[in-house]
Scaffold this motif. Structure first.
Motif, mmCIF file in Angstrom:
data_model
loop_
_atom_site.group_PDB
_atom_site.id
_atom_site.type_symbol
_atom_site.label_atom_id
_atom_site.label_comp_id
_atom_site.label_asym_id
_atom_site.label_seq_id
_atom_site.Cartn_x
_atom_site.Cartn_y
_atom_site.Cartn_z
ATOM 1 N N LEU A 807 30.919 -7.722 -51.695
ATOM 2 C CA LEU A 807 32.202 -7.029 -51.681
ATOM 3 C C LEU A 807 32.472 -6.357 -53.026
ATOM 4 O O LEU A 807 32.856 -5.187 -53.081
ATOM 5 N N GLY A 817 32.798 -4.137 -48.054
ATOM 6 C CA GLY A 817 33.636 -5.075 -47.333
ATOM 7 C C GLY A 817 33.122 -5.418 -45.953
ATOM 8 O O GLY A 817 33.199 -6.577 -45.527
ATOM 9 N N ASP A 893 38.793 -1.966 -49.317
ATOM 10 C CA ASP A 893 37.564 -2.676 -48.986
ATOM 11 C C ASP A 893 37.824 -4.165 -48.780
ATOM 12 O O ASP A 893 37.202 -4.807 -47.921
ATOM 13 N N VAL A 894 38.741 -4.720 -49.558
ATOM 14 C CA VAL A 894 39.123 -6.118 -49.344
ATOM 15 C C VAL A 894 39.761 -6.273 -47.959
ATOM 16 O O VAL A 894 39.510 -7.257 -47.247
ATOM 17 N N PHE A 897 37.009 -6.327 -45.474
ATOM 18 C CA PHE A 897 36.348 -7.637 -45.555
ATOM 19 C C PHE A 897 37.120 -8.673 -44.743
ATOM 20 O O PHE A 897 36.548 -9.395 -43.908
#
Length: 951
Positions: A807, A817, A893-894, A897
């Motif tokens: 990540l 992610g 991107d988190v 994820f």
């Protein structure tokens, strides 16, 4: 303006928890949001009344020229004040009216959501943004009308309203697309009337837009959904069916009048349909015995009159439109709320059982009197001015106007009769036969009707207030040319005054002879045998019969036939495309190798083909899953050899989780008796289908690669990835920055798919007492080896650590992610297989569904950062603490994820839970297969066929 919509949307999200905490008192807190919005728009009234226009622009999809563009002029200000002002009173009213309902918080959320959508619709200047809000109002109204979903009539009415308005919405979408193309702009403010009226598409635009508006505003023949929507709770009727949703179509017609209203077709359709709707609604109103249905049909009448007034495009007609719009919203919302109070206090809305309520409900009765007088068009109320200007506007049309005026005199006389039924019959005279002893309602239930009804009196008696601050600016926004606006209660002895006197005389006569009038109307049995509901039910019955016939013909239960037909259809359409490309001068050229052959790539291709071939002959289901997994592994190896490590890792993780999922599902099913059909002809047919599909897909790929691409998008991404996206990994920068909107849609689909799959698997089940289960801390029996179980723990921890590394580094090196979420999901699934689902859930501490929801919120929140900074949605925002680039793409991107992790785990842990509990449906199926011959009265072969039939 976006802030106002957002404030109400925040109140919508807070409504359920606040209601759980404060009960009905939460209405006072939630009403602050629309009250603040009302105050904000009220403060802008002087600027708009002076002729100003306020614009607000937020980039949404710049590549498609779609923006969140808002425009506040006289028309949108008038609607915004009605939506927020009446909405404030409705929220308070609903808190008291539904105080004992266990889903009050949900109702508040639906109501505020509708309010936000309606506000966005009237403020939107962009055609596409307006349509999005338009459809949101349809969805919210479906939820509100069907709020009492335990009642069949509520469900039927909600579905009917959704289908009618949704069908009109499809027509409107087509009309708006044509309108934007012909009008040379995608903003209402930029549309060119000359370009549209002279365009060949004008007739199609006119019909499509009118279809959308007529369905929304209940014009004939689409009027039937509105009276049936009275199955909704009274706060819904008071809000949606007086000042908001039913006025949406009228608003659209008014907004487009400057660009579409110059043709004879526009005027003719609006006047004819509007007048017919008004007359039918008035006749049907006085035949009702339920007060809500009386008000519903009078609403249909007023909507028809508003549509008719727009069609006149005369000086008095447009003034009457704006006046009537306000007057009707004030008195009809007051009357609906008062009828709800009557029902709440007496237990009935039936007119024959009411009477003398003024003794028990003086405050409500006073409010009803004021509202009913405005409804009847009596001086000095605002409804009287609307009626006078309506007659004056129609008379300006000449002979056609006089004919229409005669129809309107009859219609308004019936409206006066309906007003008498609501006030005189219910509140005066002898005491009625109430189901329970009546009483005055609480403050939140009578303050709204009182304020609105009093507003109708103030605007009528002091009409210069409404003229200066509201009506003048609204009329200028609707008119094609400047209009001299001048409101008055008395303009001398005119034909309009004579028409008003005749209206009142007829109305009083009809009320006094109401029983005889109803009896005479009932004699027209031919008319009453045919109703909109009967036509609607028969239409749906025919549609369902047709759909059943089609389904019976094609849903024959043979998966092979389904796939064969699907493949043949795909092959046929693709073949047409390939031939068309070749006929257009294209050719098939073998692509030039971009890189030399490699051992890894060759091995990957061989493994992929071998796995697919093995799947065609394998009998065991688990073996089939394994061979397909080997084929996917070969593709991952090929991607890795082709310098696409991100795609390779994603493919590997997807194949891993897919193998686990399918193995858990399929391993308990009975073994396959054979692969493919035993009929040689069928086998040859299936071979031909497979070869045809492979050949046509190959040809399609070759034709696609042979076509030159305009520009070099790959070069652009390579050149702008680092300077524009602050990342060296071009693939990840595309996913979380350049094409983040696509990724947001994809993770939303992933989350919904995970939730849906988990729902199909059923709710989480606990073990029944006495059932055998593994010892505490253990998972599946197949992982019972102590060495294996102990070895899986550090492996899971290592995978979790690796997922975080992927990540973090994804913006510059292979990872990201999506890949990290899949790796983390593999880690948790390994722990669940070894130590059990309960241990995995304890380790997560948060339910997977909440993790997925949090991820979606973070991803969407990253996009809002760009809007706050005045840029397009999902535009990257960066800071550089110590030279380290940190930006909203990392937050996005988190979110990816967490969404992927939560969605996958929500599905797989639910499946593992059922597997380890040993109570899934597969166990029963397996037990049937383990029965000896004759145990169920049939041979195993017959058992097999019987099970297939059951499925």
């Amino acid at each position: 303006m976006l802030t106002s919509i957002g404030l109400i949307a925040v109140a919508m999200l807070l409504a359920p928890p606040l209601t759980r905490w404060l009960d009905e008192r939460a209405a006072w807190v939630l009403a602050l949001a629309p009250l603040v919005v009302f105050g904000h728009f009220l403060s802008l009234t002087p600027e708009i009344a002076a002729g100003g226009v306020i614009l607000e622009h937020h980039a949404w999809v710049p590549a498609l020229d779609v923006a969140l563009a808002f425009r506040l002029d006289g028309l949108s200000l008038l609607f915004a004040l009605l939506i927020s002002g009446i909405g404030t009173l409705i929220v308070l009213y609903a808190g008291s009216y539904l105080s004992d309902h266990h889903h009050l918080g949900r109702f508040h959320a639906y109501l505020l959501g509708f309010m936000a959508a309606m506000l966005g619709m009237v403020l939107a200047d962009d055609l596409i943004a307006m349509f999005v809000f338009w459809e949101l109002t349809s969805v919210a109204s479906f939820l509100l009308i069907g709020f009492q979903h335990d009642k069949p009539e509520s469900r039927r009415s909600a579905l009917q309203a959704l289908l009618i308005t949704g069908g009109g919405g499809l027509a409107l979408l087509a009309g708006l697309i044509l309108l934007g193309s012909a009008g040379e702009s995608w903003q209402f403010s930029g549309l060119s009337a000359a370009a549209i009226e002279g365009h060949t598409l004008y007739p199609a635009i006119l019909l499509l837009v009118l279809a959308g508006a007529f369905t929304k505003s209940a014009q004939i023949p689409f009027h039937l959904w509105l009276p049936n929507a009275m199955a909704a709770p009274t706060p819904v009727s008071a809000y949606l069916h007086s000042a908001t949703m039913v006025k949406a179509g009228v608003y659209l017609l008014a907004r487009l009048n400057p660009v579409l209203g110059g043709s004879a077709g526009w005027s003719t359709i609006l006047i004819v349909i509007g007048a017919a709707t008004a007359l039918v609604g008035a006749v049907l109103a006085i035949r009702q015995t339920d007060l809500k249905r009386v008000l519903a049909y009078t609403t249909v009448t007023v909507l028809g009159q508003l549509t008719m007034l727009l069609g006149t495009n005369t000086r008095y007609g447009l003034q009457a439109f704006a006046i009537y719009l306000v007057a009707h919203a004030l008195y009809k919302a007051a009357l609906f709320m008062a009828v709800g109070a009557i029902d709440h206090a007496t237990g009935t809305r039936q007119i024959p059982r009411l009477g003398g309520l003024i003794r028990y409900m003086p405050l409500t009765g006073f409010a009803v009197a004021l509202a009913a007088f405005s409804n009847a068009g009596l001086p000095p109320f605002f409804g009287f001015i609307a009626k006078e200007f309506k007659y004056a506007g129609l008379i300006e049309l000449g002979v056609v106007g006089w004919i229409t005026t005669a129809v309107m005199i009859l219609t308004n006389a019936l409206l006066l009769t309906a007003a008498g039924l609501v006030f005189v019959r219910a509140f005066l005279g002898r005491e009625g036969r109430y189901p329970r002893h009546p009483h005055e309602v609480s403050l939140p239930m009578w303050i709204g009707p009182m304020l609105l009804a009093f507003g109708g009196f103030v605007f009528g008696a002091f009409n210069n207030i409404a003229e200066i601050w509201l009506i003048d600016a609204a009329v200028q926004a609707v008119a094609r040319d400047a209009v001299d606006v001048k409101l008055y209660l008395w303009g001398g002895l005119t034909p309009a005054v004579a028409a008003s006197l005749l209206t009142v005389s007829l109305g009083v006569f009809f009320y006094l002879q109401r029983t005889r009038v109803r009896r005479r109307l009932s004699l027209w049995r031919v008319l009453w045998r045919v109703s909109g509901d009967m036509i609607w039910d028969r239409l749906l019955k025919r549609i369902f019969a047709f759909a059943t016939g089609v389904a019976d013909r094609f849903q024959h239960g043979s998966l092979r036939q389904h796939i064969s037909l699907l493949v043949l259809a795909i092959t046929g359409f693709t073949l047409v495309g390939v031939v068309s490309a070749l006929a257009a001068g294209g050719g098939i050229r073998w692509p030039i190798p971009a890189s030399p052959l490699s051992v890894a790539g060759t091995v990957g291709c061989v493994l992929a083909v071998a796995g697919a071939a093995a799947a065609a002959v394998m009998r065991g289901r688990v073996a089939l899953v394994a061979t397909l997994g080997a084929s996917g592994l070969g593709l991952a190896l090929f991607f890795l050899a082709a310098n696409a490590p991100d795609v390779a890792i994603t493919q590997l993780m997807v194949e891993t989780l897919t193998v686990i999922f399918l193995a858990l599902v399929l391993r308990k099913l009975p073994p396959l008796s054979g692969v493919g059909s035993r009929n040689p002809t069928a086998k040859r047919f299936h071979a031909v289908v497979a070869i045809a599909l492979g050949a046509i897909v190959t040809a399609l790929l070759l034709v696609s690669l042979s076509e030159p691409l305009p520009g070099n998008i790959a070069r652009w991404y390579l050149d702008n990835s680092l300077p524009g996206g602050h990342g060296a990994n071009v693939v990840n920068v595309i996913l979380v920055d350049f094409r983040a909107l696509d990724t947001l849609g994809e993770i939303l689909v992933v989350a919904l798919a995970g939730l849906a799959a988990a729902s199909l698997l059923g709710a989480s089940r606990k073990r029944q007492p006495g059932t055998a289960h593994p010892p505490h801390g253990q998972g599946n029996p197949e992982f019972g080896s102590v060495l294996l179980r102990q070895g899986m723990k550090p492996l899971s921890a290592l995978l979790l650590l690796m997922s975080l590394v992927l990540l973090w580094r994804g913006h510059n090196l292979p990872g990201g992610g999506f890949i990290g979420g899949l790796v983390a999901a593999c880690a948790v699934v390994l722990l669940a297989l070894g130590d059990g689902v309960e241990r995995a859930r304890r380790m997560l501490r948060v339910p997977p569904a909440v993790i997925a929801a949090t991820g979606l919120a973070l991803a969407a929140g990253a996009g809002v950062i760009g809007l706050v900074r005045g840029e397009a949605f999902l535009t990257g925002s960066w800071i550089f603490p110590g030279g380290l680039p940190l930006g909203s793409p990392l937050l996005f991107d988190v979110g990816v994820f967490l969404t992927v992790l939560g969605a996958v785990l929500h599905m797989l842990l639910r499946l593992l839970e059922r597997e380890q509990a040993g109570d899934g449906p597969h166990e029963a199926a397996a037990s049937r297969w383990r029965q000896p011959r004759g145990a169920a009265g049939r041979t195993p072969g017959r058992q097999r066929r019987g099970l297939c039939r059951q499925r």
